[in-house]
Design a protein around this motif. Structure first.
Motif, PDB file in Angstrom:
ATOM      1  N   SER A   1       0.814  -1.226   0.000  1.00  0.00           N
ATOM      2  CA  SER A   1       0.000   0.000   0.000  1.00  0.00           C
ATOM      3  C   SER A   1       0.844   1.272   0.000  1.00  0.00           C
ATOM      4  N   GLY A   2       2.146   1.156   0.200  1.00  0.00           N
ATOM      5  CA  GLY A   2       2.993   2.354   0.221  1.00  0.00           C
ATOM      6  C   GLY A   2       4.457   1.976   0.223  1.00  0.00           C
TER       7      GLY A   2
ATOM      8  N   ASP B 259      -4.619  -7.773   7.828  1.00  0.00           N
ATOM      9  CA  ASP B 259      -3.583  -7.530   8.832  1.00  0.00           C
ATOM     10  C   ASP B 259      -2.778  -8.824   8.976  1.00  0.00           C
TER      11      ASP B 259
ATOM     12  N   SER C 281      -4.382  -1.226   4.373  1.00  0.00           N
ATOM     13  CA  SER C 281      -5.107  -0.046   3.855  1.00  0.00           C
ATOM     14  C   SER C 281      -5.772  -0.332   2.508  1.00  0.00           C
TER      15      SER C 281
ATOM     16  N   PRO D 227      17.740  -2.892   2.261  1.00  0.00           N
ATOM     17  CA  PRO D 227      17.897  -1.442   2.115  1.00  0.00           C
ATOM     18  C   PRO D 227      18.471  -0.828   3.387  1.00  0.00           C
TER      19      PRO D 227
ATOM     20  N   VAL E 258      18.592   3.345   5.082  1.00  0.00           N
ATOM     21  CA  VAL E 258      17.533   4.347   5.301  1.00  0.00           C
ATOM     22  C   VAL E 258      16.869   4.696   3.970  1.00  0.00           C
ATOM     23  N   THR E 259      15.552   4.554   3.943  1.00  0.00           N
ATOM     24  CA  THR E 259      14.772   4.791   2.726  1.00  0.00           C
ATOM     25  C   THR E 259      13.612   5.712   3.092  1.00  0.00           C
TER      26      THR E 259
ATOM     27  N   ARG F 206       6.198   5.572  11.647  1.00  0.00           N
ATOM     28  CA  ARG F 206       5.575   4.481  12.424  1.00  0.00           C
ATOM     29  C   ARG F 206       6.520   3.988  13.518  1.00  0.00           C
TER      30      ARG F 206
ATOM     31  N   PHE G 185       7.528  -3.657   9.907  1.00  0.00           N
ATOM     32  CA  PHE G 185       7.656  -2.360  10.576  1.00  0.00           C
ATOM     33  C   PHE G 185       8.643  -2.465  11.724  1.00  0.00           C
TER      34      PHE G 185
ATOM     35  N   ILE H  10       8.283   0.986  -0.172  1.00  0.00           N
ATOM     36  CA  ILE H  10       9.054   0.089  -1.048  1.00  0.00           C
ATOM     37  C   ILE H  10       8.125  -0.906  -1.749  1.00  0.00           C
TER      38      ILE H  10
ATOM     39  N   ALA I 255      -2.133  -5.528   1.995  1.00  0.00           N
ATOM     40  CA  ALA I 255      -1.742  -4.636   3.101  1.00  0.00           C
ATOM     41  C   ALA I 255      -3.029  -4.385   3.885  1.00  0.00           C
TER      42      ALA I 255
HETATM   43  N1  LIG Z   1      12.285   2.648   5.101  1.00  0.00           N
HETATM   44  C1  LIG Z   1      13.443   2.182   5.514  1.00  0.00           C
HETATM   45  O1  LIG Z   1      14.356   2.958   5.889  1.00  0.00           O
HETATM   46  C2  LIG Z   1      13.706   0.694   5.499  1.00  0.00           C
HETATM   47  C3  LIG Z   1      15.035   0.267   5.596  1.00  0.00           C
HETATM   48  C4  LIG Z   1      15.303  -1.092   5.593  1.00  0.00           C
HETATM   49  C5  LIG Z   1      14.275  -2.000   5.475  1.00  0.00           C
HETATM   50  N2  LIG Z   1      12.991  -1.577   5.391  1.00  0.00           N
HETATM   51  C6  LIG Z   1      11.937  -2.595   5.283  1.00  0.00           C
HETATM   52  O2  LIG Z   1      11.220  -2.377   4.083  1.00  0.00           O
HETATM   53  C7  LIG Z   1       9.925  -2.957   4.191  1.00  0.00           C
HETATM   54  C8  LIG Z   1       8.910  -1.955   3.678  1.00  0.00           C
HETATM   55  O3  LIG Z   1       8.903  -0.826   4.541  1.00  0.00           O
HETATM   56  P1  LIG Z   1       8.755   0.671   4.001  1.00  0.00           P
HETATM   57  O4  LIG Z   1       9.997   1.382   4.307  1.00  0.00           O
HETATM   58  O5  LIG Z   1       8.233   0.687   2.622  1.00  0.00           O
HETATM   59  O6  LIG Z   1       7.690   1.200   5.069  1.00  0.00           O
HETATM   60  P2  LIG Z   1       6.158   1.661   4.896  1.00  0.00           P
HETATM   61  O7  LIG Z   1       6.070   2.769   3.895  1.00  0.00           O
HETATM   62  O8  LIG Z   1       5.687   1.880   6.289  1.00  0.00           O
HETATM   63  O9  LIG Z   1       5.458   0.377   4.254  1.00  0.00           O
HETATM   64  C9  LIG Z   1       5.160  -0.754   5.020  1.00  0.00           C
HETATM   65  C10 LIG Z   1       4.135  -1.574   4.266  1.00  0.00           C
HETATM   66  O10 LIG Z   1       3.787  -2.712   5.083  1.00  0.00           O
HETATM   67  C11 LIG Z   1       2.375  -2.714   5.281  1.00  0.00           C
HETATM   68  N3  LIG Z   1       2.044  -3.259   6.580  1.00  0.00           N
HETATM   69  C12 LIG Z   1       2.422  -2.783   7.797  1.00  0.00           C
HETATM   70  N4  LIG Z   1       1.862  -3.522   8.772  1.00  0.00           N
HETATM   71  C13 LIG Z   1       1.129  -4.484   8.146  1.00  0.00           C
HETATM   72  C14 LIG Z   1       0.312  -5.553   8.610  1.00  0.00           C
HETATM   73  N5  LIG Z   1       0.134  -5.785   9.932  1.00  0.00           N
HETATM   74  N6  LIG Z   1      -0.317  -6.340   7.706  1.00  0.00           N
HETATM   75  C15 LIG Z   1      -0.163  -6.112   6.382  1.00  0.00           C
HETATM   76  N7  LIG Z   1       0.602  -5.128   5.883  1.00  0.00           N
HETATM   77  C16 LIG Z   1       1.222  -4.328   6.768  1.00  0.00           C
HETATM   78  C17 LIG Z   1       1.976  -1.258   5.173  1.00  0.00           C
HETATM   79  O11 LIG Z   1       0.625  -1.131   4.776  1.00  0.00           O
HETATM   80  P3  LIG Z   1      -0.606  -0.860   5.744  1.00  0.00           P
HETATM   81  O12 LIG Z   1      -0.175   0.153   6.757  1.00  0.00           O
HETATM   82  O13 LIG Z   1      -1.656  -0.400   4.784  1.00  0.00           O
HETATM   83  O14 LIG Z   1      -0.918  -2.196   6.346  1.00  0.00           O
HETATM   84  C18 LIG Z   1       2.865  -0.796   4.024  1.00  0.00           C
HETATM   85  O15 LIG Z   1       2.294  -1.171   2.791  1.00  0.00           O
HETATM   86  C19 LIG Z   1       9.763  -3.346   5.663  1.00  0.00           C
HETATM   87  O16 LIG Z   1       9.937  -4.733   5.812  1.00  0.00           O
HETATM   88  C20 LIG Z   1      10.882  -2.580   6.365  1.00  0.00           C
HETATM   89  O17 LIG Z   1      11.316  -3.232   7.542  1.00  0.00           O
HETATM   90  C21 LIG Z   1      12.682  -0.249   5.391  1.00  0.00           C
END
Ligand SMILES: NC(=O)c1ccc[n+]([C@@H]2O[C@H](COP(=O)([O-])OP(=O)(O)OC[C@H]3O[C@@H](n4cnc5c(N)ncnc54)[C@H](OP(=O)(O)O)[C@@H]3O)[C@@H](O)[C@H]2O)c1
Length: 263
Positions: free
Chosen positions: A14-15, A63, A38, A184, A186-187, A194, A93, A17, A36
């Motif tokens: 939903s958002g 969820d 949302s 990844p 920091v993205t 969150r 998360f 990566i 996801a």
């Molecule tokens: N951003 C960074 O700096 C970073 C760095 C390294 C790794 N990562 C990893 O990258 C992945 C994606 O994260 P992101 O950075 O793109 O963050 P994000 O924008 O918060 O995206 C997280 C995604 O996971 C979904 N999600 C969260 N809780 C959920 C649940 N209980 N059930 C189903 N879906 C759920 C969210 O959608 P809903 O809220 O709609 O459920 C959203 O689509 C994660 O595994 C994170 O650990 C991120």
């Protein structure tokens, strides 16, 4: 699964990566199933992909941290006549703060989503992925290579994802299936808000865009790479910092995490 249409299943689409990974797969001609919580954001993305002239993705609001969610997802896909030939375990998360200070429920929820759901989906859909000679990508993090005081459970969940993915990729060698851990650094996504990280400070962190991370992930996945670490800085972090003794690294990481929390 006979007659079922193969799709790329993307969790957390939903958002961030996950949404950008879905856009890249759609652009490259793959049909998609997006999951996801949302529903509105998933529908908007499905509409965007349909407007690109692609098949409208199947969407499911779920969820995945809930115990029965993976079974519900498998049933819904089956009813829709779809089979995941490629699985992208991206939903995840983090929560920032010391383990003793954070709510217990949120920390367990991180394990339920980042570890349990990722593992259950992998094990559930592995036969379909093997049958379709497809691919699996698990989104880990540079955090998976480092100790994480100040975000202890999150870092530990990502260490699990790196370890599980690499071992599985070895087990599946010769089965025509590849397993990739995307790591990844920091993205720029909603992840940091969150997690409760300091929003102002995060603006000054050298982060990548989710689009760049998704492109690197897709490329590495298609090449069957075991590990994809986007960006030179992140490659240096994952290659060099784990060589340092933990007696040095643990307090340094702890201080860095305090700063990211605005302390
Ligand atoms: N951003 C960074 O700096 C970073 C760095 C390294 C790794 N990562 C990893 O990258 C992945 C994606 O994260 P992101 O950075 O793109 O963050 P994000 O924008 O918060 O995206 C997280 C995604 O996971 C979904 N999600 C969260 N809780 C959920 C649940 N209980 N059930 C189903 N879906 C759920 C969210 O959608 P809903 O809220 O709609 O459920 C959203 O689509 C994660 O595994 C994170 O650990 C991120």
């Amino acid at each position: 699964m006979d007659g079922h249409r193969p799709v790329v299943l993307v969790t957390g689409a939903s958002g961030g990566i996950g949404a950008d990974l879905a856009r890249v797969f759609a652009r490259e001609g793959h049909d998609l199933a997006l999951v996801a919580r949302s529903a509105d954001k998933l529908e908007a993305l499905a509409g965007e992909i349909e407007a690109m002239g692609r098949t409208r993705p199947f969407t499911l609001s779920l969820d995945l941290a809930q115990p029965q969610a993976c079974e519900a997802l498998a049933l819904a896909l089956d009813e829709a006549g779809l089979t995941p030939s490629t699985l992208i375990n991206n939903a995840g998360f983090g929560l920032a703060g010391r383990a003793a200070m954070l709510e217990r429920a949120g920390q367990i929820e991180m394990i339920d989503l980042n570890i349990r759901a990722l593992t259950e989906l992998t094990l559930r859909f592995l036969p379909a992925v093997i049958a379709g000679r497809g691919r699996i990508m698990n989104v880990a993090s540079v955090a998976g290579f480092l100790p994480g005081p100040g975000m202890a459970v999150y870092y530990a969940t990502k260490a699990y994802v790196v370890s599980f993915s690499q071992a599985l990729s070895q087990e599946l060698e010769g089965a025509g299936v590849t397993v990739t851990a995307l790591c990844p650094g920091v993205t720029a996504t909603d992840f940091h808000a969150r997690a409760g990280l300091d929003a102002n400070l995060m603006k000054h962190m050298p982060g990548m865009s989710s689009k760049v991370v998704a492109e690197a992930g897709y490329k590495g996945l298609m090449k069957g790479r075991r590990l994809v670490v986007p960006g030179l800085f992140n490659k240096l972090v994952t290659g060099l910092l784990p060589l340092l003794p933990n007696g040095f690294l643990l307090p340094v990481m702890g201080r860095m995490q305090d700063r990211r929390m605005g302390k």
